[in-house]
Design a protein around this motif. Structure first.
Motif, PDB file in Angstrom:
ATOM      1  N   ALA A  98       0.832  -1.206   0.000  1.00  0.00           N
ATOM      2  CA  ALA A  98       0.000   0.000   0.000  1.00  0.00           C
ATOM      3  C   ALA A  98       0.857   1.243   0.000  1.00  0.00           C
ATOM      4  CB  ALA A  98      -0.921  -0.010   1.212  1.00  0.00           C
ATOM      5  N   ALA A  99       1.938   1.180   0.756  1.00  0.00           N
ATOM      6  CA  ALA A  99       2.827   2.342   0.801  1.00  0.00           C
ATOM      7  C   ALA A  99       3.441   2.602  -0.558  1.00  0.00           C
ATOM      8  CB  ALA A  99       3.930   2.119   1.837  1.00  0.00           C
ATOM      9  N   ILE A 100       3.861   1.521  -1.227  1.00  0.00           N
ATOM     10  CA  ILE A 100       4.469   1.680  -2.542  1.00  0.00           C
ATOM     11  C   ILE A 100       3.456   2.266  -3.518  1.00  0.00           C
ATOM     12  CG2 ILE A 100       5.414   0.408  -4.515  1.00  0.00           C
ATOM     13  CD1 ILE A 100       6.657  -1.522  -2.442  1.00  0.00           C
ATOM     14  N   GLY A 101       2.224   1.747  -3.439  1.00  0.00           N
ATOM     15  CA  GLY A 101       1.194   2.269  -4.322  1.00  0.00           C
ATOM     16  C   GLY A 101       0.926   3.734  -4.074  1.00  0.00           C
ATOM     17  N   ALA A 102       0.868   4.106  -2.787  1.00  0.00           N
ATOM     18  CA  ALA A 102       0.583   5.500  -2.450  1.00  0.00           C
ATOM     19  C   ALA A 102       1.678   6.411  -2.952  1.00  0.00           C
ATOM     20  CB  ALA A 102       0.427   5.641  -0.935  1.00  0.00           C
ATOM     21  N   MET A 103       2.914   5.991  -2.762  1.00  0.00           N
ATOM     22  CA  MET A 103       4.019   6.829  -3.189  1.00  0.00           C
ATOM     23  C   MET A 103       4.092   6.892  -4.705  1.00  0.00           C
ATOM     24  SD  MET A 103       4.868   8.009  -0.428  1.00  0.00           S
ATOM     25  CE  MET A 103       5.987   9.112  -1.281  1.00  0.00           C
ATOM     26  N   SER A 104       3.676   5.827  -5.376  1.00  0.00           N
ATOM     27  CA  SER A 104       3.642   5.861  -6.836  1.00  0.00           C
ATOM     28  C   SER A 104       2.664   6.915  -7.314  1.00  0.00           C
ATOM     29  CB  SER A 104       3.260   4.489  -7.393  1.00  0.00           C
ATOM     30  OG  SER A 104       4.241   3.522  -7.060  1.00  0.00           O
ATOM     31  N   LEU A 105       1.536   7.045  -6.598  1.00  0.00           N
ATOM     32  CA  LEU A 105       0.584   8.081  -6.939  1.00  0.00           C
ATOM     33  C   LEU A 105       1.197   9.457  -6.783  1.00  0.00           C
ATOM     34  CD1 LEU A 105      -2.683   6.681  -5.322  1.00  0.00           C
ATOM     35  CD2 LEU A 105      -2.115   6.803  -7.759  1.00  0.00           C
ATOM     36  N   VAL A 106       2.000   9.614  -5.724  1.00  0.00           N
ATOM     37  CA  VAL A 106       2.684  10.892  -5.543  1.00  0.00           C
ATOM     38  C   VAL A 106       3.557  11.187  -6.746  1.00  0.00           C
ATOM     39  CG1 VAL A 106       4.407  12.096  -4.161  1.00  0.00           C
ATOM     40  CG2 VAL A 106       2.635  10.797  -3.020  1.00  0.00           C
ATOM     41  N   ALA A 107       4.280  10.150  -7.222  1.00  0.00           N
ATOM     42  CA  ALA A 107       5.202  10.363  -8.329  1.00  0.00           C
ATOM     43  C   ALA A 107       4.471  10.772  -9.594  1.00  0.00           C
ATOM     44  CB  ALA A 107       6.001   9.080  -8.580  1.00  0.00           C
ATOM     45  N   CYS A 108       3.206  10.349  -9.737  1.00  0.00           N
ATOM     46  CA  CYS A 108       2.480  10.640 -10.960  1.00  0.00           C
ATOM     47  C   CYS A 108       2.068  12.096 -11.065  1.00  0.00           C
ATOM     48  CB  CYS A 108       1.225   9.753 -11.045  1.00  0.00           C
ATOM     49  SG  CYS A 108       1.610   8.010 -11.269  1.00  0.00           S
ATOM     50  N   GLY A 109       1.935  12.788  -9.946  1.00  0.00           N
ATOM     51  CA  GLY A 109       1.421  14.146  -9.996  1.00  0.00           C
ATOM     52  C   GLY A 109       2.507  15.158 -10.199  1.00  0.00           C
ATOM     53  N   SER A 110       3.350  14.931 -11.170  1.00  0.00           N
ATOM     54  CA  SER A 110       4.605  15.642 -11.369  1.00  0.00           C
ATOM     55  C   SER A 110       4.594  17.095 -10.955  1.00  0.00           C
ATOM     56  CB  SER A 110       5.027  15.507 -12.825  1.00  0.00           C
ATOM     57  OG  SER A 110       4.016  15.981 -13.677  1.00  0.00           O
ATOM     58  N   ASP A 111       3.941  17.953 -11.684  1.00  0.00           N
ATOM     59  CA  ASP A 111       4.029  19.381 -11.390  1.00  0.00           C
ATOM     60  C   ASP A 111       3.479  19.706 -10.021  1.00  0.00           C
ATOM     61  OD1 ASP A 111       3.322  20.355 -14.809  1.00  0.00           O
ATOM     62  OD2 ASP A 111       5.196  19.810 -13.811  1.00  0.00           O
ATOM     63  N   ASN A 112       2.413  19.044  -9.622  1.00  0.00           N
ATOM     64  CA  ASN A 112       1.790  19.316  -8.338  1.00  0.00           C
ATOM     65  C   ASN A 112       2.694  18.952  -7.174  1.00  0.00           C
ATOM     66  OD1 ASN A 112      -0.503  20.286  -9.519  1.00  0.00           O
ATOM     67  ND2 ASN A 112      -1.558  18.302  -9.522  1.00  0.00           N
ATOM     68  N   ASN A 113       3.511  17.901  -7.327  1.00  0.00           N
ATOM     69  CA  ASN A 113       4.379  17.487  -6.238  1.00  0.00           C
ATOM     70  C   ASN A 113       5.361  18.575  -5.867  1.00  0.00           C
ATOM     71  OD1 ASN A 113       3.370  14.890  -5.835  1.00  0.00           O
ATOM     72  ND2 ASN A 113       4.464  14.143  -7.621  1.00  0.00           N
ATOM     73  N   ALA A 114       6.032  19.142  -6.854  1.00  0.00           N
ATOM     74  CA  ALA A 114       7.019  20.174  -6.584  1.00  0.00           C
ATOM     75  C   ALA A 114       6.346  21.385  -5.979  1.00  0.00           C
ATOM     76  CB  ALA A 114       7.741  20.544  -7.874  1.00  0.00           C
ATOM     77  N   ALA A 115       5.171  21.724  -6.490  1.00  0.00           N
ATOM     78  CA  ALA A 115       4.493  22.911  -6.004  1.00  0.00           C
ATOM     79  C   ALA A 115       3.935  22.723  -4.611  1.00  0.00           C
ATOM     80  CB  ALA A 115       3.369  23.274  -6.978  1.00  0.00           C
ATOM     81  N   SER A 116       3.537  21.477  -4.282  1.00  0.00           N
ATOM     82  CA  SER A 116       2.840  21.247  -3.017  1.00  0.00           C
ATOM     83  C   SER A 116       3.722  21.527  -1.809  1.00  0.00           C
ATOM     84  CB  SER A 116       2.328  19.801  -2.960  1.00  0.00           C
ATOM     85  OG  SER A 116       3.420  18.897  -2.908  1.00  0.00           O
ATOM     86  N   THR A 117       5.033  21.368  -1.952  1.00  0.00           N
ATOM     87  CA  THR A 117       5.913  21.613  -0.813  1.00  0.00           C
ATOM     88  C   THR A 117       6.241  23.081  -0.648  1.00  0.00           C
ATOM     89  OG1 THR A 117       7.920  21.329  -2.144  1.00  0.00           O
ATOM     90  CG2 THR A 117       6.989  19.351  -1.145  1.00  0.00           C
ATOM     91  N   GLY A 118       6.069  23.878  -1.718  1.00  0.00           N
ATOM     92  CA  GLY A 118       6.422  25.282  -1.636  1.00  0.00           C
ATOM     93  C   GLY A 118       7.902  25.496  -1.430  1.00  0.00           C
ATOM     94  N   VAL A 119       8.738  24.565  -1.874  1.00  0.00           N
ATOM     95  CA  VAL A 119      10.174  24.606  -1.631  1.00  0.00           C
ATOM     96  C   VAL A 119      10.900  24.958  -2.922  1.00  0.00           C
ATOM     97  CG1 VAL A 119      12.198  23.257  -0.958  1.00  0.00           C
ATOM     98  CG2 VAL A 119      10.034  22.940   0.240  1.00  0.00           C
ATOM     99  N   ASP A 120      11.868  25.871  -2.848  1.00  0.00           N
ATOM    100  CA  ASP A 120      12.713  26.210  -3.989  1.00  0.00           C
ATOM    101  C   ASP A 120      13.765  25.115  -4.152  1.00  0.00           C
ATOM    102  OD1 ASP A 120      14.291  27.267  -5.935  1.00  0.00           O
ATOM    103  OD2 ASP A 120      15.031  28.964  -4.760  1.00  0.00           O
ATOM    104  N   THR A 121      13.688  24.374  -5.232  1.00  0.00           N
ATOM    105  CA  THR A 121      14.607  23.256  -5.457  1.00  0.00           C
ATOM    106  C   THR A 121      15.704  23.601  -6.457  1.00  0.00           C
ATOM    107  OG1 THR A 121      13.181  22.358  -7.212  1.00  0.00           O
ATOM    108  CG2 THR A 121      12.770  21.594  -4.958  1.00  0.00           C
ATOM    109  N   SER A 122      15.755  24.845  -6.889  1.00  0.00           N
ATOM    110  CA  SER A 122      16.662  25.208  -7.983  1.00  0.00           C
ATOM    111  C   SER A 122      18.135  25.083  -7.610  1.00  0.00           C
ATOM    112  CB  SER A 122      16.382  26.634  -8.456  1.00  0.00           C
ATOM    113  OG  SER A 122      16.571  27.565  -7.388  1.00  0.00           O
ATOM    114  N   SER A 123      18.471  25.208  -6.318  1.00  0.00           N
ATOM    115  CA  SER A 123      19.875  25.153  -5.920  1.00  0.00           C
ATOM    116  C   SER A 123      20.272  23.795  -5.342  1.00  0.00           C
ATOM    117  CB  SER A 123      20.175  26.252  -4.892  1.00  0.00           C
ATOM    118  OG  SER A 123      19.381  26.073  -3.728  1.00  0.00           O
ATOM    119  N   SER A 124      19.428  22.791  -5.510  1.00  0.00           N
ATOM    120  CA  SER A 124      19.700  21.475  -4.939  1.00  0.00           C
ATOM    121  C   SER A 124      20.975  20.869  -5.516  1.00  0.00           C
ATOM    122  CB  SER A 124      18.530  20.530  -5.207  1.00  0.00           C
ATOM    123  OG  SER A 124      18.838  19.224  -4.754  1.00  0.00           O
ATOM    124  N   THR A 125      21.750  20.221  -4.651  1.00  0.00           N
ATOM    125  CA  THR A 125      22.950  19.506  -5.092  1.00  0.00           C
ATOM    126  C   THR A 125      22.703  18.005  -5.247  1.00  0.00           C
ATOM    127  OG1 THR A 125      23.725  19.261  -2.806  1.00  0.00           O
ATOM    128  CG2 THR A 125      24.494  21.195  -4.030  1.00  0.00           C
TER     129      THR A 125
END
Length: 372
Positions: free
Chosen positions: A13-40
């Motif tokens: 169930a956990a794997i399935g749930a996280m797979s759903l997270v992965a599918c919502g591409s643009d929404n995932n990045a936006a949902s955290t409100g985090v600037d990821t542009s400088s990530s290493t």
């Protein structure tokens, strides 16, 4: 999200749930409100990591994963991390058996399990990397008293039966000018095994000036009070019982609108908030020096006398192999943890956690870099 313990979830169930997270591409990045542009984070290695363990860090892990997915999307990489919040003990067991890539745990892996992990981590050892911190509130319901200060000794005596009424002279001495009723005190404790209970009892062992002699462990050993299951259970029990008191993650105290006691470490009562909890974390010492295993010397947190530091903070670890992974797993573990220790920490304060202080973050990042 909140710093909370969730029911055990099936891995599928956990794997399935996280797979759903992965599918919502643009929404995932936006949902955290985090600037990821400088990530290493490199986003290299295998695309799918697996982990299991501490439910206390489950919501932080959700944010780490969502942020990481966003980071890697910006690099045209598709990744996922399936985390099963099945409990710290189960996470360590699965890690030792090689069933997951890393484990989350409220306690450092040690003793026999550490030796067993060395077999799994061929040519290496298991490292404890503290990535998630959450303050624990001493929360109470007492009519007419909304500003209360306690210290390690009085808290210990409340939870082992040495203090039984709110007007006890030891409590009164810490609260000059406060009218304390003679209401009996009802301690509410966790009836289930809990990392929060273990850490709370370790705090009492360290900070009670010898008043707590019962020891520590995942089961409450104080011998008094009434039990309730889970963080939600103890918080709800206190909310409905005047004169009661408990230990519970701050977010649950907030959810149930419980009053939280200040803790006096020698310089007066310290209120629980992100700033005061961060001061305690910032002064934490490690069992070993240098990059590598970062098991905390919990006495350095629980026994702090730093002015304005709130001492009752729960640390949870990611347990990883220092070496022994295949190359793709090594790259993926390092990439994910790099993101989690840096941009993944943003906004955790709004979730009921305490983000890593900068100096602490540097130490954690150095250990991640040292994974071979």
């Amino acid at each position: 999200m909140n710093f909370q313990r969730n029911a055990v979830v099936l891995a599928a169930a956990a794997i399935g749930a996280m797979s759903l997270v992965a599918c919502g591409s643009d929404n995932n990045a936006a949902s955290t409100g985090v600037d990821t542009s400088s990530s290493t984070a490199t986003c290299e290695g295998k695309a799918n990591l697996s982990a299991a363990g501490s439910s206390a860090q489950k919501n932080a892990m959700d944010q780490f994963v969502s942020t990481y997915i966003g980071v890697c999307q910006s690099k045209d990489k598709t990744v996922n991390v399936a985390y099963n919040p099945s409990g710290s003990g189960d996470g360590r067991t699965q890690f030792i058996a090689g069933q997951v890539d890393f484990a989350g745990s409220d306690s450092a892996i040690k003793g026999d399990q550490l030796a067993q992990a060395a077999t799994r981590c061929v040519g290496g050892e298991a490292w404890n990397l503290p990535l998630v911190f959450g303050p624990v509130a001493v929360a109470y319901t007492l009519d007419g008293v909304d500003d209360l200060t306690l210290n390690g000794e009085t808290i210990a005596k409340i939870f082992n039966g040495g203090i039984t009424t709110w007007s006890d002279p030891a409590i009164a001495a810490l609260n000059e000018g406060v009218t304390l009723p003679s209401t009996p005190i009802t301690p509410i404790t966790r009836s289930d095994s809990s990392g929060t209970t273990d850490n709370f009892q370790q705090y009492l062992t360290t900070a009670s000036n010898g008043a707590w002699t019962q020891g520590a462990g995942s089961d409450f050993v104080g011998g008094v009070g009434e039990g309730a299951r889970g963080s939600a259970g103890v918080a709800q029990a206190v909310a409905g019982a005047p004169g009661s008191i408990t230990y519970v993650e701050k977010s649950f105290a907030d959810q149930n609108k419980l009053t939280v006691a200040k803790i006096d470490t020698g310089g007066g009562g310290v209120e629980l908030n992100n700033e005061t909890a961060t001061k305690a974390i910032d002064g934490a010492a490690f069992v070993k020096d240098g990059a590598g295993d970062l098991t905390l010397d919990l006495k350095s947190i629980y026994g702090t006398t730093t002015e304005g530091a709130y001492p009752l903070v729960l640390a949870t670890y990611e347990i990883v192999c220092s070496k022994g992974y295949d190359a793709d797993t090594t790259a993926a573990v390092k990439s994910f943890l790099t993101s989690a220790a840096n941009e993944g920490q943003a906004n955790l304060g709004e979730q009921g956690y305490v983000p890593l202080p900068d100096s602490f973050k540097e130490r954690v990042t150095a250990s991640i870099d040292a994974i071979a």
